[in-house]
Write an enzyme that holds these catalytic residues in place. Structure first.
Site, PDB file in Angstrom:
ATOM      1  N   ARG A 117       0.822  -1.213   0.000  1.00 36.20           N
ATOM      2  CA  ARG A 117       0.000   0.000   0.000  1.00 36.20           C
ATOM      3  C   ARG A 117       0.859   1.269   0.000  1.00 36.20           C
ATOM      4  O   ARG A 117       0.519   2.283  -0.620  1.00 36.20           O
ATOM      5  CB  ARG A 117      -0.928  -0.017   1.222  1.00 36.20           C
ATOM      6  CG  ARG A 117      -1.902   1.146   1.236  1.00 36.20           C
ATOM      7  CD  ARG A 117      -3.039   0.875   2.181  1.00 36.20           C
ATOM      8  NE  ARG A 117      -4.055   1.907   2.080  1.00 36.20           N
ATOM      9  CZ  ARG A 117      -4.414   2.689   3.096  1.00 36.20           C
ATOM     10  NH1 ARG A 117      -3.846   2.542   4.277  1.00 36.20           N
ATOM     11  NH2 ARG A 117      -5.350   3.589   2.919  1.00 36.20           N
ATOM     12  N   HIS A 159       0.488   4.532  -2.420  1.00 39.43           N
ATOM     13  CA  HIS A 159       0.274   5.914  -1.949  1.00 39.43           C
ATOM     14  C   HIS A 159       1.434   6.821  -2.342  1.00 39.43           C
ATOM     15  O   HIS A 159       1.265   8.028  -2.482  1.00 39.43           O
ATOM     16  CB  HIS A 159       0.044   5.938  -0.437  1.00 39.43           C
ATOM     17  CG  HIS A 159      -1.348   5.506  -0.059  1.00 39.43           C
ATOM     18  ND1 HIS A 159      -2.014   5.982   1.039  1.00 39.43           N
ATOM     19  CD2 HIS A 159      -2.197   4.643  -0.663  1.00 39.43           C
ATOM     20  CE1 HIS A 159      -3.221   5.427   1.111  1.00 39.43           C
ATOM     21  NE2 HIS A 159      -3.349   4.596   0.082  1.00 39.43           N
ATOM     22  N   ASN A 182      -3.556   8.734   4.749  1.00 38.79           N
ATOM     23  CA  ASN A 182      -2.335   8.137   5.337  1.00 38.79           C
ATOM     24  C   ASN A 182      -2.342   8.105   6.869  1.00 38.79           C
ATOM     25  O   ASN A 182      -1.808   7.188   7.480  1.00 38.79           O
ATOM     26  CB  ASN A 182      -1.096   8.930   4.894  1.00 38.79           C
ATOM     27  CG  ASN A 182      -0.835   8.776   3.405  1.00 38.79           C
ATOM     28  OD1 ASN A 182      -1.263   7.788   2.795  1.00 38.79           O
ATOM     29  ND2 ASN A 182      -0.154   9.744   2.816  1.00 38.79           N
ATOM     30  N   HIS A 241      -6.461  -5.847  -2.393  1.00 39.97           N
ATOM     31  CA  HIS A 241      -7.280  -6.003  -1.178  1.00 39.97           C
ATOM     32  C   HIS A 241      -7.585  -7.473  -0.896  1.00 39.97           C
ATOM     33  O   HIS A 241      -8.428  -7.781  -0.075  1.00 39.97           O
ATOM     34  CB  HIS A 241      -8.563  -5.177  -1.293  1.00 39.97           C
ATOM     35  CG  HIS A 241      -8.316  -3.700  -1.281  1.00 39.97           C
ATOM     36  ND1 HIS A 241      -9.288  -2.750  -1.441  1.00 39.97           N
ATOM     37  CD2 HIS A 241      -7.152  -2.992  -1.115  1.00 39.97           C
ATOM     38  CE1 HIS A 241      -8.765  -1.528  -1.374  1.00 39.97           C
ATOM     39  NE2 HIS A 241      -7.464  -1.648  -1.193  1.00 39.97           N
TER      40      HIS A 241
HETATM   41  C1  HEM Z   1      -9.266   1.501  -5.988  1.00 38.97           C
HETATM   42  C2  HEM Z   1      -8.998   2.421  -5.115  1.00 38.97           C
HETATM   43  C3  HEM Z   1      -8.568   2.115  -3.709  1.00 38.97           C
HETATM   44  C4  HEM Z   1      -9.148   2.546  -2.573  1.00 38.97           C
HETATM   45  C5  HEM Z   1     -10.367   3.446  -2.470  1.00 38.97           C
HETATM   46  C6  HEM Z   1      -8.416   2.002  -1.468  1.00 38.97           C
HETATM   47  C7  HEM Z   1      -8.692   2.232  -0.148  1.00 38.97           C
HETATM   48  C8  HEM Z   1      -8.138   1.536   0.892  1.00 38.97           C
HETATM   49  C9  HEM Z   1      -8.513   1.679   2.265  1.00 38.97           C
HETATM   50  C10 HEM Z   1      -9.542   2.662   2.790  1.00 38.97           C
HETATM   51  C11 HEM Z   1      -7.805   0.790   2.980  1.00 38.97           C
HETATM   52  C12 HEM Z   1      -7.885   0.580   4.492  1.00 38.97           C
HETATM   53  C13 HEM Z   1      -7.082   1.647   5.195  1.00 38.97           C
HETATM   54  C14 HEM Z   1      -7.482   1.825   6.637  1.00 38.97           C
HETATM   55  O1  HEM Z   1      -8.612   1.585   6.973  1.00 38.97           O
HETATM   56  O2  HEM Z   1      -6.594   2.238   7.418  1.00 38.97           O
HETATM   57  C15 HEM Z   1      -6.959   0.097   2.071  1.00 38.97           C
HETATM   58  C16 HEM Z   1      -6.076  -0.891   2.425  1.00 38.97           C
HETATM   59  C17 HEM Z   1      -5.180  -1.466   1.559  1.00 38.97           C
HETATM   60  N1  HEM Z   1      -4.985  -1.113   0.242  1.00 38.97           N
HETATM   61 FE1  HEM Z   1      -6.229  -0.004  -0.862  1.00 38.97          FE
HETATM   62  N2  HEM Z   1      -7.389   1.245  -1.956  1.00 38.97           N
HETATM   63  C18 HEM Z   1      -7.427   1.287  -3.325  1.00 38.97           C
HETATM   64  C19 HEM Z   1      -6.533   0.728  -4.192  1.00 38.97           C
HETATM   65  C20 HEM Z   1      -5.395   0.064  -3.788  1.00 38.97           C
HETATM   66  C21 HEM Z   1      -4.258  -0.240  -4.617  1.00 38.97           C
HETATM   67  C22 HEM Z   1      -4.137   0.196  -6.073  1.00 38.97           C
HETATM   68  C23 HEM Z   1      -3.370  -0.917  -3.854  1.00 38.97           C
HETATM   69  C24 HEM Z   1      -2.010  -1.447  -4.212  1.00 38.97           C
HETATM   70  C25 HEM Z   1      -1.502  -1.497  -5.413  1.00 38.97           C
HETATM   71  C26 HEM Z   1      -3.952  -1.051  -2.545  1.00 38.97           C
HETATM   72  C27 HEM Z   1      -3.401  -1.741  -1.499  1.00 38.97           C
HETATM   73  C28 HEM Z   1      -3.964  -1.852  -0.255  1.00 38.97           C
HETATM   74  C29 HEM Z   1      -3.508  -2.763   0.769  1.00 38.97           C
HETATM   75  C30 HEM Z   1      -2.437  -3.817   0.591  1.00 38.97           C
HETATM   76  C31 HEM Z   1      -4.251  -2.507   1.909  1.00 38.97           C
HETATM   77  C32 HEM Z   1      -4.103  -3.155   3.287  1.00 38.97           C
HETATM   78  C33 HEM Z   1      -3.129  -2.315   4.112  1.00 38.97           C
HETATM   79  C34 HEM Z   1      -2.818  -2.883   5.475  1.00 38.97           C
HETATM   80  O3  HEM Z   1      -3.190  -3.985   5.792  1.00 38.97           O
HETATM   81  O4  HEM Z   1      -2.121  -2.162   6.247  1.00 38.97           O
HETATM   82  N3  HEM Z   1      -5.151  -0.411  -2.533  1.00 38.97           N
HETATM   83  N4  HEM Z   1      -7.166   0.569   0.811  1.00 38.97           N
END
Ligand code: HEM
Length: 336
Positions: free
Chosen positions: A76, A80, A108, A207
């Site tokens: 992630r 970002h 973030n 995800h």
């Molecule tokens: C399509 C648009 C996307 C949205 C709206 C989005 C939004 C989010 C949100 C809200 C979270 C949870 C954060 C939290 O609650 O603290 C999350 C987690 C995550 N996102 Fe996305 N994301 C998107 C695309 C992506 C992309 C493109 C990647 C990587 C290439 C990605 C990788 C991840 C990962 C691996 C997590 C888990 C992080 C953790 O466990 O600490 N996301 N994302």
């Protein structure tokens, strides 16, 4: 090669200005470089730090053996990074009395983790090849290793990014997609980085690992989807973790079926209406999803296709570069 370039140019209006041949070549190549990050190369460190990939891989392996959450965190972090000013390590810069970075921006704050792991990898790189490997490249390599180490696909990572001498708190708030963005906003935010809806659907497959905080999925579980898309048991559990008010930082897995494995189960979840974030479910349930629904179905059926599209999209996302160049930071948290 040169003949090909001349042919291309003669088809354009540029031919009218009859530039000297050498200049036209340089000019043309410069345009390619600026627009799509093609100046990144696979062998960028082959002479200056030949072991860079091995070092990052072994550090990621050791970090993950003590905390498996490092994989989603670093995947992630690269995302970002790339969505704000290009992949330039801007997300890593600490705030100071006179400098506001990206770490406290909405997407973030309390949500991006793993900076300690980045520090550790960087200090190992600095001791092996001082002043050579950028923090932005470190993140791109770590994201690839993160995916491999939880069962996902391999891809070759083009390298040669520079670390920014700036960051953008504002762009971190506007450019990074949000969990309650509608499908058209999501598509627009990816298109703004020259990433297609296919790239977006494939990259959202990230995800398949990791967690979200209550504050990110509250609207989803108490929103429109609650009656149609979550089976009663799962929904009740989610509501326990995430009450209407409070417990904002409680977490749950983004992919409740295989939360620590990089696979295509995420897309199956979407087809059952069980995407955790509104943004996840939009890919399948939005009435405007004519570009995305078919992809969700395909990836749910064919994990190899998902892996292929995911790897390609990761390379394209990594190609979003900062046109202003930069430096190789000694410490990822501060400019040299
Ligand atoms: C399509 C648009 C996307 C949205 C709206 C989005 C939004 C989010 C949100 C809200 C979270 C949870 C954060 C939290 O609650 O603290 C999350 C987690 C995550 N996102 Fe996305 N994301 C998107 C695309 C992506 C992309 C493109 C990647 C990587 C290439 C990605 C990788 C991840 C990962 C691996 C997590 C888990 C992080 C953790 O466990 O600490 N996301 N994302």
């Amino acid at each position: 090669m040169y003949g090909w370039v001349q042919k291309m140019i003669s088809k354009t209006k540029m031919a009218r200005y009859s530039l000297p041949p050498k200049f036209t070549l340089v000019f043309f190549l410069a345009i390619i470089c600026i627009t799509d990050g093609k100046y990144l190369t696979l062998d960028y460190y082959s002479k200056t730090c030949p072991k860079v990939s091995d070092i990052v891989h072994s550090e990621m392996e050791s970090a993950m053996s003590s905390d498996p959450r490092v994989a989603p965190q670093l995947l992630r972090m690269h995302f970002h990074d790339c969505f704000v000013q290009g992949c330039d390590g801007s997300v890593l810069l600490d705030d100071t009395a006179t400098f506001k970075g990206e770490k406290t921006a909405g997407p973030n704050m309390k949500s991006i983790h793993g900076f300690g792991v980045v520090d550790k990898i960087k200090s190992r790189l600095e001791s092996e090849c001082p002043g050579v490997v950028s923090c932005a490249d470190l993140l791109a390599l770590a994201a690839k290793d993160a995916v491999i180490l939880v069962g996902g696909p391999y891809w070759d990572v083009p390298l040669g990014r520079k670390d920014s001498r700036s960051a953008s708190f504002e762009k971190a708030n506007t450019d990074i997609p949000l969990p309650n963005d509608g499908l058209m906003t999501l598509i627009a935010k990816f298109l703004a980085k020259e990433l297609t809806p296919t790239d977006m659907v494939a990259l959202s497959g990230s995800h398949t690992i990791g967690v979200a905080r209550c504050t990110s999925f509250r609207d989803r579980i108490y929103g429109d989807y609650q009656y149609t898309s979550k089976d009663g048991v799962e929904l009740a559990k989610l509501k326990e973790i995430c009450p209407v008010k409070g417990n904002d930082d409680n977490i749950t897995n983004l992919d409740y079926t295989t939360p620590t494995l990089f696979d295509n189960a995420y897309y199956g979840n979407l087809m059952r209406g069980q995407g955790l974030l509104n943004s996840d479910q939009e890919l399948y349930s939005s009435i405007l999803g004519f570009q995305t629904v078919g992809l969700v179905k395909k990836y749910a059926e064919d994990s190899l296709l998902f892996f292929k599209h995911f790897s390609d999209a990761m390379v394209r996302m990594g190609n979003v570069t900062n046109p202003h160049g930069g430096e190789v930071r000694k410490n990822c948290r501060i400019m040299n």
